[in-house]
Design an enzyme around this catalytic site. Sequence first.
Site, mmCIF file in Angstrom:
data_model
loop_
_atom_site.group_PDB
_atom_site.id
_atom_site.type_symbol
_atom_site.label_atom_id
_atom_site.label_comp_id
_atom_site.label_asym_id
_atom_site.label_seq_id
_atom_site.Cartn_x
_atom_site.Cartn_y
_atom_site.Cartn_z
ATOM 1 N N GLU A 39 0.836 -1.206 0.000
ATOM 2 C CA GLU A 39 0.000 0.000 0.000
ATOM 3 C C GLU A 39 0.871 1.257 0.000
ATOM 4 O OE1 GLU A 39 -3.068 0.346 -0.584
ATOM 5 O OE2 GLU A 39 -3.470 -1.791 -0.672
ATOM 6 N N TYR A 122 -5.372 6.653 5.110
ATOM 7 C CA TYR A 122 -5.559 5.683 4.030
ATOM 8 C C TYR A 122 -4.791 4.384 4.316
ATOM 9 C CZ TYR A 122 -5.065 3.035 -0.137
ATOM 10 O OH TYR A 122 -5.053 1.960 -0.995
ATOM 11 N N ASP A 140 -8.838 6.573 -0.787
ATOM 12 C CA ASP A 140 -7.832 7.306 -1.565
ATOM 13 C C ASP A 140 -8.504 7.959 -2.768
ATOM 14 O OD1 ASP A 140 -8.372 5.231 -3.249
ATOM 15 O OD2 ASP A 140 -6.294 4.622 -3.542
#
Length: 385
Positions: A39, A122, A140
């Site tokens: 991520e 996020y 996001d």
Amino acid sequence: MRDENSCSAAHRLVTWYEQHRRDLPWRRTRDPYAIWLSETMLQQTRVETVISYYQEFLRRFPSVGALAAAEEADVLKMWQGLGYYSRARNLHRAARLVVARYGGRIPDDEESLSELPGVGPYTRGAVLSIAFDQPVPAVDGNVLRVMARFLGIDDPIQSPAVKRQVHSVVAGWLAETRPSQLTQALMELGALVCVPRQPRCTDCPLQDECTAFRTHRTQELPVRAKARPRREVVVVALWCEDARGVLLEQRPGRGLLARLWQLPATELPMPLAASDEETRQRAAGQKLAELFAAEWTEGGGAAATAVAESGPRAFALVGRDRHVFSHVEWEVFVYRPLSLTAYPARLPEPYRFARLDDLRPFALPRVYERLLRSIPAGRNLCREE
Ligand code: SF4
């Protein structure tokens, strides 16, 4: 605006995901470290680019402990070319904290995760929902785009109120289904179907309830606030080469591309159109004089000053490249001093000579990596502009 509590949409989305998802390396694991890494790498970066970096990084640093034990320079080197290097620095610092505070186990609560450098809402949501199956939204730009269309949101998606609204609807969806699947399903829909320019609504599992589709506004939504124009900067860099290689300098510890290596350079905060060859040559001369400051050279200072003062054609342009960052655009000019062929024996920090056939010890910004590979070594290489 449509009813925001459509749980059937969430279930349809997960079913669609299970049938259409791409087989990506980070989807074959539930290891929170690997998911956190993926991520972090995927922020601002394309999936196709990330895959090989992710695999190499995990091979080199297979656990939080291995990453924590590494030198920062090695971590940056593994990140070279991915850009946004603060992500790598933060990941490294966060890994050390995870080892120091939690014995190497990634925490599974919002509060502890929030204290780790670089872990914003996020990333926190992505790790908690994907790795720990907790109903914490990961919102996001992709998710904002999908939800702004689905809900028919007319306000700019950067606004805090819109983010709160989307967060709250996604939280409702997460509570109704498997969080790890729903989070990834939303991301996948944004990547494959509800894409920025031409959304493929006929393939979309949300089509029946999508406000933008029903009202023919898929091209208008999402609404974005006007971006500020990028700042243009002319960068004048030096090609100082002798038998030891090419001189590099390390960038300062803070700011853009912190602690990465580059050709010795100075920035002229002006657009390209406002600079001219004479201005750039003068800047090259000043940088050279600065490099050869009296305290670390014997004799070099006088030579450099002579070059710096010898007029506008003391350098040859040997390379030029352009690089666009999110807020700034660099036009880099590389100049070689025509009358210098040897440089001082002792170099202070942050300067070091690098052999062009072995740049491995140096983490380089992509633009300098390109320049170092494209400019031929040796004396007779000068190309006038
Ligand atoms: Fe996006 Fe079209 Fe699906 Fe609506 S129907 S969510 S606009 S792809």
